[in-house]
Design a protein around this motif. Structure first.
Motif, PDB file in Angstrom:
ATOM      1  N   GLY A  19       3.086  13.208  -4.605  1.00  0.00           N
ATOM      2  CA  GLY A  19       2.988  12.195  -5.649  1.00  0.00           C
ATOM      3  C   GLY A  19       3.475  10.828  -5.225  1.00  0.00           C
ATOM      4  N   GLY A  20       4.561  10.786  -4.453  1.00  0.00           N
ATOM      5  CA  GLY A  20       5.112   9.496  -4.024  1.00  0.00           C
ATOM      6  C   GLY A  20       4.141   8.710  -3.171  1.00  0.00           C
ATOM      7  N   LEU A  21       3.475   9.390  -2.260  1.00  0.00           N
ATOM      8  CA  LEU A  21       2.512   8.717  -1.387  1.00  0.00           C
ATOM      9  C   LEU A  21       1.276   8.284  -2.185  1.00  0.00           C
ATOM     10  CD1 LEU A  21       1.761   7.705   1.370  1.00  0.00           C
ATOM     11  CD2 LEU A  21       1.017  10.010   1.991  1.00  0.00           C
ATOM     12  N   LEU A  22       0.879   9.095  -3.164  1.00  0.00           N
ATOM     13  CA  LEU A  22      -0.241   8.716  -4.021  1.00  0.00           C
ATOM     14  C   LEU A  22       0.078   7.438  -4.799  1.00  0.00           C
ATOM     15  CD1 LEU A  22      -1.319  12.222  -5.389  1.00  0.00           C
ATOM     16  CD2 LEU A  22      -2.655  10.747  -3.876  1.00  0.00           C
ATOM     17  N   LYS A  23       1.320   7.298  -5.219  1.00  0.00           N
ATOM     18  CA  LYS A  23       1.736   6.079  -5.920  1.00  0.00           C
ATOM     19  C   LYS A  23       1.614   4.859  -5.014  1.00  0.00           C
ATOM     20  CE  LYS A  23       5.031   7.861  -9.341  1.00  0.00           C
ATOM     21  NZ  LYS A  23       6.458   7.830  -9.778  1.00  0.00           N
ATOM     22  N   VAL A  24       2.004   5.025  -3.752  1.00  0.00           N
ATOM     23  CA  VAL A  24       1.903   3.921  -2.792  1.00  0.00           C
ATOM     24  C   VAL A  24       0.432   3.533  -2.609  1.00  0.00           C
ATOM     25  CG1 VAL A  24       2.228   3.262  -0.386  1.00  0.00           C
ATOM     26  CG2 VAL A  24       4.030   4.515  -1.585  1.00  0.00           C
ATOM     27  N   LEU A  25      -0.437   4.529  -2.456  1.00  0.00           N
ATOM     28  CA  LEU A  25      -1.863   4.253  -2.290  1.00  0.00           C
ATOM     29  C   LEU A  25      -2.442   3.592  -3.537  1.00  0.00           C
ATOM     30  CD1 LEU A  25      -3.041   7.509  -0.486  1.00  0.00           C
ATOM     31  CD2 LEU A  25      -2.673   5.250   0.525  1.00  0.00           C
ATOM     32  N   LYS A  26      -1.979   4.027  -4.708  1.00  0.00           N
ATOM     33  CA  LYS A  26      -2.440   3.414  -5.952  1.00  0.00           C
ATOM     34  C   LYS A  26      -2.019   1.955  -6.019  1.00  0.00           C
ATOM     35  CE  LYS A  26      -4.240   3.451 -10.101  1.00  0.00           C
ATOM     36  NZ  LYS A  26      -5.707   3.586 -10.313  1.00  0.00           N
ATOM     37  N   ILE A  72      -1.507  -0.019  -3.457  1.00  0.00           N
ATOM     38  CA  ILE A  72      -2.353  -0.739  -2.501  1.00  0.00           C
ATOM     39  C   ILE A  72      -3.731  -0.996  -3.115  1.00  0.00           C
ATOM     40  CG2 ILE A  72      -3.528  -0.573  -0.274  1.00  0.00           C
ATOM     41  CD1 ILE A  72      -1.083   1.035   0.716  1.00  0.00           C
ATOM     42  N   GLN A  73      -4.258   0.023  -3.792  1.00  0.00           N
ATOM     43  CA  GLN A  73      -5.560  -0.118  -4.455  1.00  0.00           C
ATOM     44  C   GLN A  73      -5.538  -1.285  -5.453  1.00  0.00           C
ATOM     45  OE1 GLN A  73      -6.519   2.647  -7.628  1.00  0.00           O
ATOM     46  NE2 GLN A  73      -8.571   2.953  -6.773  1.00  0.00           N
ATOM     47  N   GLN A  74      -4.455  -1.387  -6.223  1.00  0.00           N
ATOM     48  CA  GLN A  74      -4.347  -2.461  -7.213  1.00  0.00           C
ATOM     49  C   GLN A  74      -4.217  -3.824  -6.549  1.00  0.00           C
ATOM     50  OE1 GLN A  74      -1.048  -1.045  -9.588  1.00  0.00           O
ATOM     51  NE2 GLN A  74      -2.381   0.120 -10.947  1.00  0.00           N
ATOM     52  N   LYS A  75      -3.512  -3.861  -5.422  1.00  0.00           N
ATOM     53  CA  LYS A  75      -3.399  -5.123  -4.681  1.00  0.00           C
ATOM     54  C   LYS A  75      -4.766  -5.563  -4.148  1.00  0.00           C
ATOM     55  CE  LYS A  75       1.089  -5.975  -4.801  1.00  0.00           C
ATOM     56  NZ  LYS A  75       1.632  -7.220  -5.427  1.00  0.00           N
ATOM     57  N   LEU A 115      -7.595  -4.864  -5.406  1.00  0.00           N
ATOM     58  CA  LEU A 115      -8.419  -5.280  -6.530  1.00  0.00           C
ATOM     59  C   LEU A 115      -8.196  -6.743  -6.876  1.00  0.00           C
ATOM     60  CD1 LEU A 115     -10.476  -4.353  -8.642  1.00  0.00           C
ATOM     61  CD2 LEU A 115      -8.556  -3.731 -10.123  1.00  0.00           C
ATOM     62  N   GLN A 116      -6.954  -7.210  -6.692  1.00  0.00           N
ATOM     63  CA  GLN A 116      -6.653  -8.618  -6.964  1.00  0.00           C
ATOM     64  C   GLN A 116      -7.473  -9.533  -6.059  1.00  0.00           C
ATOM     65  OE1 GLN A 116      -2.433  -9.758  -7.546  1.00  0.00           O
ATOM     66  NE2 GLN A 116      -1.960  -7.580  -7.421  1.00  0.00           N
ATOM     67  N   PHE A 117      -7.833  -9.026  -4.879  1.00  0.00           N
ATOM     68  CA  PHE A 117      -8.610  -9.820  -3.926  1.00  0.00           C
ATOM     69  C   PHE A 117     -10.107  -9.474  -3.954  1.00  0.00           C
ATOM     70  CE2 PHE A 117      -4.262  -9.752  -2.295  1.00  0.00           C
ATOM     71  CZ  PHE A 117      -4.040 -11.103  -2.080  1.00  0.00           C
ATOM     72  N   GLY A 118     -10.494  -8.737  -5.005  1.00  0.00           N
ATOM     73  CA  GLY A 118     -11.910  -8.422  -5.171  1.00  0.00           C
ATOM     74  C   GLY A 118     -12.402  -7.261  -4.363  1.00  0.00           C
ATOM     75  N   VAL A 119     -11.487  -6.466  -3.796  1.00  0.00           N
ATOM     76  CA  VAL A 119     -11.874  -5.295  -3.015  1.00  0.00           C
ATOM     77  C   VAL A 119     -11.593  -4.045  -3.840  1.00  0.00           C
ATOM     78  CG1 VAL A 119     -11.490  -3.960  -0.898  1.00  0.00           C
ATOM     79  CG2 VAL A 119     -11.299  -6.478  -0.864  1.00  0.00           C
ATOM     80  N   GLU A 120     -12.650  -3.286  -4.130  1.00  0.00           N
ATOM     81  CA  GLU A 120     -12.493  -2.120  -4.981  1.00  0.00           C
ATOM     82  C   GLU A 120     -12.659  -0.844  -4.164  1.00  0.00           C
ATOM     83  OE1 GLU A 120     -14.070  -0.279  -9.225  1.00  0.00           O
ATOM     84  OE2 GLU A 120     -15.069  -2.006  -8.337  1.00  0.00           O
ATOM     85  N   LYS A 121     -11.633   0.015  -4.236  1.00  0.00           N
ATOM     86  CA  LYS A 121     -11.663   1.310  -3.569  1.00  0.00           C
ATOM     87  C   LYS A 121     -11.337   2.391  -4.596  1.00  0.00           C
ATOM     88  CE  LYS A 121     -12.388  -0.195   0.655  1.00  0.00           C
ATOM     89  NZ  LYS A 121     -13.622   0.137   1.383  1.00  0.00           N
ATOM     90  N   SER A 122     -11.965   3.541  -4.451  1.00  0.00           N
ATOM     91  CA  SER A 122     -11.686   4.644  -5.376  1.00  0.00           C
ATOM     92  C   SER A 122     -11.616   5.950  -4.607  1.00  0.00           C
ATOM     93  CB  SER A 122     -12.779   4.733  -6.442  1.00  0.00           C
ATOM     94  OG  SER A 122     -13.947   5.336  -5.906  1.00  0.00           O
ATOM     95  N   ALA A 123     -11.240   7.002  -5.329  1.00  0.00           N
ATOM     96  CA  ALA A 123     -11.144   8.332  -4.724  1.00  0.00           C
ATOM     97  C   ALA A 123     -12.508   8.954  -4.494  1.00  0.00           C
ATOM     98  CB  ALA A 123     -10.307   9.241  -5.616  1.00  0.00           C
ATOM     99  N   PHE A 124     -13.565   8.296  -4.945  1.00  0.00           N
ATOM    100  CA  PHE A 124     -14.912   8.837  -4.775  1.00  0.00           C
ATOM    101  C   PHE A 124     -15.643   8.188  -3.618  1.00  0.00           C
ATOM    102  CE2 PHE A 124     -13.668   9.317  -9.204  1.00  0.00           C
ATOM    103  CZ  PHE A 124     -13.810  10.680  -9.344  1.00  0.00           C
TER     104      PHE A 124
END
Length: 312
Positions: free
Chosen positions: A289-296, A298-301, A303-312
């Motif tokens: 869970g802790g590492l998933l939070k870190v990845l989440k 990063i994902q949000q960061k 997104l701020q720059f217009g780069v969208e990543k998902s688990a799919f």
């Protein structure tokens, strides 16, 4: 327009959305298709949502008030009040583009035997970044009926605020399950997908917020979500597309429950069929869970720059 015979009944459930409801209602009243009624079911709001509704002086607006019984009850109540054969849902923190109903009207004329319709959304995510939905199938410019489960493995064909459904069919399949607090929309979509195709319009005609104040989708009720997902497992044994859809929902529960420190993830992981997952998803499934939070984060960061990543 005939007040007694609207073509569409628009149903908005409302609970403490004072910061959103005006823009939501205005988006309905500004539709270029005018033949509709707007039913707002206030579900025990304690803010000034009602005051803002009362500022609208339009005879198409119907306000129904009730004690707090949940969004499912409010939506079902709105359908009961509706006088049209066609129900268009809209959540109080989302809004429509002006062609939303006119595009639905076109679709109904093109596919008179179909009973469920949807269109492509624009999505407002964290940091007010707007994106468009990305699907697991190739988009073209034509409306067409699509199977729900096969075409909802990346982004759902159905979003409540962008769905049109025939009233008789909605009641036939039981409406929204009022016993489900979080995930009632997914439960309804599964019941729809088991019986009907969805006429999908690739035009973007509405906008919804992934995160907004008082959004129940952010409430971690993982055990409840897993229970209603598992209720359809017996039907999935002879339906591979449904099996994959259920497993992707279990996968989502695993990741979110891990990040919340909720032990439901263990049960969800045991019950999902890993053959339904991609290599990337299998990798994520094994992370703590802790590492998933870190990845989440990063994902949000990104997104701020217009780069969208998902688990799919």
């Amino acid at each position: 327009m005939s007040k007694l015979n609207p073509f569409f009944s628009v149903v908005i459930p409302l609970h403490n959305k004072a910061n959103f409801i005006e823009a939501c209602v205005e988006s309905v009243l500004q539709q270029d298709f005018k033949n509709f009624e707007l039913i707002i079911v206030d579900d025990g709001s304690t803010d000034d949502s009602i005051e803002k509704i009362n500022n609208f002086k339009d005879n198409r607006v119907v306000l129904e008030q009730q004690q707090n019984k949940g969004a499912a009850y409010a939506r079902n109540r709105g359908v009961e009040i509706a006088t049209s054969h066609w129900i268009a849902f809209l959540d109080a923190d989302d809004f429509w583009k002006e062609n939303h109903l006119s595009e639905f009207y076109k679709a109904v004329q093109l596919f008179p035997d179909e009973v469920v319709f949807s269109s492509k959304p624009s999505i407002i995510k964290e940091h007010n970044k707007t994106t468009t939905a990305q699907y697991s199938f190739e988009l073209d410019s034509k409306m067409k009926p699509l199977s729900y489960f096969e075409n909802s493995t990346k982004h759902s064909l159905l979003i409540t605020s962008g769905m049109l459904i025939k009233k008789d069919f909605f009641k036939q399949i039981g409406g929204f399950n009022e016993a489900i607090y979080s995930g009632q929309d997914t439960d309804l979509f599964i019941r729809i997908g088991l019986q009907k195709k969805i006429v999908f319009n690739p035009k973007s005609t509405f906008t919804y917020y992934v995160s907004s104040e008082n959004n129940i989708s952010k409430t971690p009720r993982f055990k409840e979500r897993l229970t209603f997902i598992n209720a359809y497992q017996h039907q999935a044994e002879k339906n591979p597309a449904l099996q994959k859809y259920l497993d992707l929902n279990r996968f989502s529960i695993v990741l979110r429950a891990k990040m919340h420190g909720d032990s439901t993830w263990k049960v969800a992981q045991q019950e999902l069929n890993e053959n339904s997952l991609s290599k990337k998803q299998l990798f994520l499934l094994k992370l703590p869970g802790g590492l998933l939070k870190v990845l989440k984060s990063i994902q949000q960061k990104l997104l701020q720059f217009g780069v969208e990543k998902s688990a799919f």
